[in-house]
Design a protein around this motif. Structure first.
Motif, PDB file in Angstrom:
ATOM      1  N   LEU A  29       4.209 -27.302  43.054  1.00  0.00           N
ATOM      2  CA  LEU A  29       3.892 -28.498  43.833  1.00  0.00           C
ATOM      3  C   LEU A  29       4.584 -28.455  45.187  1.00  0.00           C
ATOM      4  N   ARG A  34       5.668 -22.192  45.769  1.00  0.00           N
ATOM      5  CA  ARG A  34       4.424 -21.413  45.932  1.00  0.00           C
ATOM      6  C   ARG A  34       4.696 -20.085  46.624  1.00  0.00           C
ATOM      7  N   GLU A  43      -6.514 -28.495  40.770  1.00  0.00           N
ATOM      8  CA  GLU A  43      -6.679 -29.546  39.773  1.00  0.00           C
ATOM      9  C   GLU A  43      -8.140 -29.978  39.673  1.00  0.00           C
ATOM     10  N   THR A  97       0.964 -32.093  37.940  1.00  0.00           N
ATOM     11  CA  THR A  97      -0.100 -32.359  38.895  1.00  0.00           C
ATOM     12  C   THR A  97       0.328 -33.346  39.967  1.00  0.00           C
ATOM     13  N   ASP A  98      -0.461 -33.399  41.038  1.00  0.00           N
ATOM     14  CA  ASP A  98      -0.091 -34.161  42.230  1.00  0.00           C
ATOM     15  C   ASP A  98      -0.779 -35.524  42.297  1.00  0.00           C
ATOM     16  N   PHE A 106      -5.936 -28.181  34.955  1.00  0.00           N
ATOM     17  CA  PHE A 106      -5.525 -27.535  36.189  1.00  0.00           C
ATOM     18  C   PHE A 106      -5.403 -26.045  35.911  1.00  0.00           C
ATOM     19  N   TYR A 166      -2.042 -24.201  50.853  1.00  0.00           N
ATOM     20  CA  TYR A 166      -1.948 -24.421  49.411  1.00  0.00           C
ATOM     21  C   TYR A 166      -1.313 -25.764  49.049  1.00  0.00           C
ATOM     22  N   PRO A 168      -1.357 -29.276  47.782  1.00  0.00           N
ATOM     23  CA  PRO A 168      -2.348 -29.821  46.845  1.00  0.00           C
ATOM     24  C   PRO A 168      -3.424 -30.680  47.506  1.00  0.00           C
ATOM     25  N   ARG A 172      -7.440 -29.816  47.463  1.00  0.00           N
ATOM     26  CA  ARG A 172      -8.442 -30.762  46.969  1.00  0.00           C
ATOM     27  C   ARG A 172      -9.513 -31.047  48.014  1.00  0.00           C
TER      28      ARG A 172
END
Length: 274
Positions: A29, A34, A43, A97-98, A106, A166, A168, A172
Motif C-alpha cells: 500500500l 512496492r 483490487e 486494501t485501500d 485483490f 502504482y 492504488p 484504480r
C-alpha cells in the motif's frame, strides 16, 4: 493456520491479520514497500480480470472466503493458469486494501517490465506517446493513461516528480488500461532529446506563441508533453519541445483540468490519424 496448496479447490486459507504474508501485502500500500518488493496491488474483479488477460499475470490472487461465489469465474480462470489462490477473512481483506468498502478480491502483480527504449522503438512508425511532466493527482494520471489507451497511443512516459503509477488510486483510475500499453518511468531531459534525434516531434501546450491543436499536424511521430496541474510543463522540459500547441476556448474558463486537456489533444491526434 495456513495450509499449503494451489488452485481454487485446495486454496490456502489465512485468517489472521498478523500472518507474515499479510504483512508483505500490506506493505504494498506504500511506495516504499512496492519499490522494495517490485510488486503492486490491484483490487476488484475488473482489474484482476484485466491482469489475467495480460502478459503480466498476477503472482497470487487473494479472495474473500465469505464471498467466494462472487469471484468463482476468476478462480476457475486462475486455476487453469496454475496461479496461486488464497482465501482470506474479511478482516485480512480490509487490512490489505485501500478502499473503504473492500472488493471481494485483490491480486499481487509484478511491476510492468517496459523501458523507455521500448517507446523509442514504437515511435519510429508514426508513434504517439503521452509524456507526463509532474502530474500529482493519481486520478488525473489514471485518466490520461485511459485516454492514451483509448486513442491507440504507443505508450506513456512518466517523468520525475510524477505521482507513482502504482499508487492504488492511480491503478484504480486506469480501469485496467495500464495492462494495455507500455508505461515507463524515465528522466525526460534524457529521453526527449533521444526521441527528437530519431525524428519525433516533441510537442507541449502553452498559451504564448502556440498554434491551435486543430492546425497542428499530429500525423507525424509525436511525443505530447502534459504538465503539472498548477505549474504546467516545467521550464527545463519546455525548452526541449520543438513545437507548442494550445486548445482554443471560446468561453470564459481560464484553463482546463490537466487530464481533460490531455484527452482533447490525444483524441484530436487520433482523429487526424484516421
Amino acid at each position: 493456520m495456513e495450509k499449503q496448496g494451489r488452485g481454487t479447490m485446495d486454496s490456502n486459507f489465512i485468517s489472521s491479520v498478523h500472518n507474515e504474508r499479510v504483512k508483505q501485502w500490506t506493505q504494498l500500500l506504500d511506495r516504499k514497500g512496492r519499490d522494495k518488493q517490485g510488486r503492486f496491488l490491484i483490487e476488484g474483479v475488473h482489474l484482476v480480470q484485466e491482469a489475467l488477460g495480460s502478459d503480466i499475470p498476477p503472482d497470487v490472487l487473494v479472495f474473500s472466503a465469505e464471498r467466494r461465489d462472487a469471484v468463482a469465474g476468476l478462480l476457475r480462470e486462475a486455476e487453469t493458469r496454475g496461479l496461486e489462490c488464497v482465501a482470506v477473512t474479511e478482516a485480512v481483506l480490509a487490512k490489505c486494501t485501500d478502499t473503504e468498502t473492500p472488493q471481494p478480491v485483490f491480486a499481487v502483480v509484478p511491476k510492468l517490465p517496459w523501458r523507455a527504449a521500448d517507446l523509442l522503438a514504437a515511435s519510429e512508425k508514426a508513434g504517439l506517446v503521452a509524456v507526463i511532466d509532474g502530474i500529482q493527482d493519481p486520478g488525473n494520471l489514471g485518466t490520461i493513461i485511459r485516454s492514451a489507451d483509448a486513442v491507440g497511443a504507443s505508450g506513456v512516459l512518466l517523468g520525475k516528480g510524477t505521482v507513482d503509477l502504482y499508487n492504488p488510486k492511480t491503478v484504480r483510475s486506469t480501469m485496467g488500461s495500464l495492462f494495455h500499453l507500455p508505461i515507463v518511468q524515465g528522466d525526460l531531459t534524457e529521453w526527449l532529446p533521444q526521441a527528437a534525434e530519431r525524428g519525433v516531434r516533441i510537442v507541449s501546450t502553452r498559451l504564448e506563441n502556440a498554434v491551435s491543436i486543430y492546425a497542428y499536424d499530429f500525423r507525424q511521430p509525436t511525443w505530447f508533453v502534459i504538465g503539472n496541474e498548477g505549474q504546467g510543463v516545467s521550464a527545463a522540459v519546455q525548452a526541449l519541445a520543438g513545437d507548442h500547441v494550445q486548445i482554443p476556448m471560446q468561453g470564459r474558463a481560464e484553463s482546463l483540468n490537466a487530464a481533460m486537456a490531455a484527452t482533447i489533444v490525444l483524441f484530436e491526434a487520433m482523429r487526424q490519424r484516421g
